[in-house]
Design an enzyme around this catalytic site. Sequence first.
Site, PDB file in Angstrom:
ATOM      1  N   GLU A   1       0.758  -1.210   0.143  1.00  0.00           N
ATOM      2  CA  GLU A   1       0.041  -0.215   0.006  1.00  0.00           C
ATOM      3  C   GLU A   1       0.886   1.144   0.170  1.00  0.00           C
ATOM      4  O   GLU A   1       0.590   2.221  -0.770  1.00  0.00           O
ATOM      5  CB  GLU A   1      -0.829  -0.068   1.254  1.00  0.00           C
ATOM      6  CG  GLU A   1      -1.811  -1.156   1.293  1.00  0.00           C
ATOM      7  CD  GLU A   1      -1.299  -2.605   2.124  1.00  0.00           C
ATOM      8  OE1 GLU A   1      -2.148  -3.055   2.662  1.00  0.00           O
ATOM      9  OE2 GLU A   1      -0.044  -2.747   2.118  1.00  0.00           O
TER      10      GLU A   1
ATOM     11  N   CYS B   1      -0.527   0.242   7.752  1.00  0.00           N
ATOM     12  CA  CYS B   1      -0.862   0.871   6.240  1.00  0.00           C
ATOM     13  C   CYS B   1      -2.269   1.246   6.481  1.00  0.00           C
ATOM     14  O   CYS B   1      -2.587   2.147   5.778  1.00  0.00           O
ATOM     15  CB  CYS B   1      -0.991  -0.491   5.430  1.00  0.00           C
ATOM     16  SG  CYS B   1       0.716  -1.058   5.056  1.00  0.00           S
TER      17      CYS B   1
ATOM     18  N   TRP C   1      17.972 -38.899 -15.357  1.00  0.00           N
ATOM     19  CA  TRP C   1      16.939 -37.998 -15.186  1.00  0.00           C
ATOM     20  C   TRP C   1      15.615 -38.822 -15.489  1.00  0.00           C
ATOM     21  O   TRP C   1      15.454 -39.293 -16.716  1.00  0.00           O
ATOM     22  CB  TRP C   1      17.062 -36.780 -15.895  1.00  0.00           C
ATOM     23  CG  TRP C   1      18.198 -36.084 -15.497  1.00  0.00           C
ATOM     24  CD1 TRP C   1      19.247 -36.065 -15.927  1.00  0.00           C
ATOM     25  CD2 TRP C   1      18.190 -35.251 -14.142  1.00  0.00           C
ATOM     26  NE1 TRP C   1      20.352 -35.112 -15.501  1.00  0.00           N
ATOM     27  CE2 TRP C   1      19.740 -34.673 -14.184  1.00  0.00           C
ATOM     28  CE3 TRP C   1      17.300 -34.793 -13.162  1.00  0.00           C
ATOM     29  CZ2 TRP C   1      19.881 -33.974 -13.202  1.00  0.00           C
ATOM     30  CZ3 TRP C   1      17.888 -34.126 -12.017  1.00  0.00           C
ATOM     31  CH2 TRP C   1      19.146 -33.533 -12.335  1.00  0.00           C
TER      32      TRP C   1
ATOM     33  N   ASP D   1      24.154 -37.898  -3.631  1.00  0.00           N
ATOM     34  CA  ASP D   1      24.101 -36.858  -5.010  1.00  0.00           C
ATOM     35  C   ASP D   1      24.879 -35.608  -4.533  1.00  0.00           C
ATOM     36  O   ASP D   1      25.152 -34.773  -5.493  1.00  0.00           O
ATOM     37  CB  ASP D   1      22.602 -36.495  -4.993  1.00  0.00           C
ATOM     38  CG  ASP D   1      21.946 -37.650  -5.531  1.00  0.00           C
ATOM     39  OD1 ASP D   1      22.437 -38.736  -6.031  1.00  0.00           O
ATOM     40  OD2 ASP D   1      20.755 -37.579  -5.492  1.00  0.00           O
TER      41      ASP D   1
ATOM     42  N   LEU E   1      21.058 -28.005  -3.201  1.00  0.00           N
ATOM     43  CA  LEU E   1      19.647 -27.739  -2.449  1.00  0.00           C
ATOM     44  C   LEU E   1      19.383 -26.147  -2.496  1.00  0.00           C
ATOM     45  O   LEU E   1      18.852 -25.578  -1.676  1.00  0.00           O
ATOM     46  CB  LEU E   1      19.607 -28.197  -1.178  1.00  0.00           C
ATOM     47  CG  LEU E   1      19.689 -29.491  -1.098  1.00  0.00           C
ATOM     48  CD1 LEU E   1      19.625 -30.211   0.521  1.00  0.00           C
ATOM     49  CD2 LEU E   1      18.839 -30.296  -1.974  1.00  0.00           C
TER      50      LEU E   1
ATOM     51  N   GLU F   1      11.726 -32.737  -0.843  1.00  0.00           N
ATOM     52  CA  GLU F   1      12.323 -33.285  -2.106  1.00  0.00           C
ATOM     53  C   GLU F   1      12.817 -34.859  -1.978  1.00  0.00           C
ATOM     54  O   GLU F   1      13.110 -35.641  -2.965  1.00  0.00           O
ATOM     55  CB  GLU F   1      13.282 -32.636  -2.662  1.00  0.00           C
ATOM     56  CG  GLU F   1      12.861 -31.019  -3.186  1.00  0.00           C
ATOM     57  CD  GLU F   1      13.594 -30.487  -4.209  1.00  0.00           C
ATOM     58  OE1 GLU F   1      14.520 -31.153  -4.611  1.00  0.00           O
ATOM     59  OE2 GLU F   1      13.432 -29.105  -4.546  1.00  0.00           O
TER      60      GLU F   1
ATOM     61  N   SER G   1       9.347 -38.853   2.044  1.00  0.00           N
ATOM     62  CA  SER G   1       8.100 -38.250   1.746  1.00  0.00           C
ATOM     63  C   SER G   1       6.931 -39.062   2.449  1.00  0.00           C
ATOM     64  O   SER G   1       6.108 -38.368   2.891  1.00  0.00           O
ATOM     65  CB  SER G   1       7.848 -38.350   0.467  1.00  0.00           C
ATOM     66  OG  SER G   1       8.801 -37.484  -0.262  1.00  0.00           O
TER      67      SER G   1
END
Length: 358
Positions: free
Chosen positions: A52, A87, A173, A203, A207, A286, A291
């Site tokens: 704003e 604001c 991949w 790997d 990141l 990831e 997961s």
Amino acid sequence: MKDGDYMRLALELAKRGEGWVNPNPMVGAVIVKDGEIIGTGWHRKFGEKHAEVNAIEDAKSKGHDVRGATMYVTLEPCSHWGKQPPCADRIIAEGFKRVVVAMKDPNPLVAGRGIEKMRKAGIEVEVGLLEDEAKKLNEIFIKYITTKVPFVAIKLALTLDGFIATENGSSQWITSEKARERVQELRKRHMAIMVGSGTVLADNPRLNCRLENCPPKVKVILDRSGRVADEVRKGREFRLFEDGRAIFFTERPEKFEGIAEAYPVTEPGEILRKLGELGIDSVLIEGGRISCQFLPFADKFYLFYGPKLFGRGIKPFECLKVEEANEAPLLRIDSMERLGESFLVTAYPGGGDVQWDS
């Protein structure tokens, strides 16, 4: 242009703060007077001026008088002192006639107070224009400000038969280059990237976010036994330490002394609560193997599918023990998008219809 057009412009402006304003919301503002846009602004960076104020200063820098104008803003103007002054007070002082707000601020420190303050000052305030779009834009902020627990997104790259790697762990991949480019956009949106120690050891990932104008990421590593610390003391160098903050969750925090920030927490719910305490508003998970641990806490899924079949290999959700099809967890598919030879399924927990994006 109509009210909706001005608010859509404000939403587009808000997106420019993506990745830089966390844990604050993305906010955009447009000022209109006599049918002409005289000022625009957005929240550019955490701790800096709000949308704003930037819109007001933009209008004034062009020689415009904002008295009697209308402001379109994607989130209720704040009514309290934080890193910036309220604001709502500035809008009142500048003499605006009308303010159109997409959504109320879920922050308990605001929660309608900014709207009430402006109305008491005689400003016409309308609320709810493109509210759904505004809520989706700031889904991360809404989750964090109301729970103090990070927004959890799970990102996976899968073959068409549901594998994240071959039996020997090979995964590069699975998806197309366009899909991998989209991953960088997701990294920009979230404050932290989470993987397991196995990914780090195998790997040696950075990141980070490889887009231009992308802030450093917080790297969150689950390392129960402190394997990464053991390798560091042997002289191995890891690229995740090159920039940004690294946080390890481990049963052996003493191993990380002098190496990195570490906490003796290993249970997923406790890990998320600790990240919330540390000011982390969002986590992009990831690591494929981790997961499943965070599945009960997931707020969103980004499932990238590549045109490959492995037949056998590693699957991300093998911890699920579904015996009857009607007992399986449901996802509400939000969209599907082609990315070269790959495609992305974006989904939320729950059921629902699908929308295709070409």
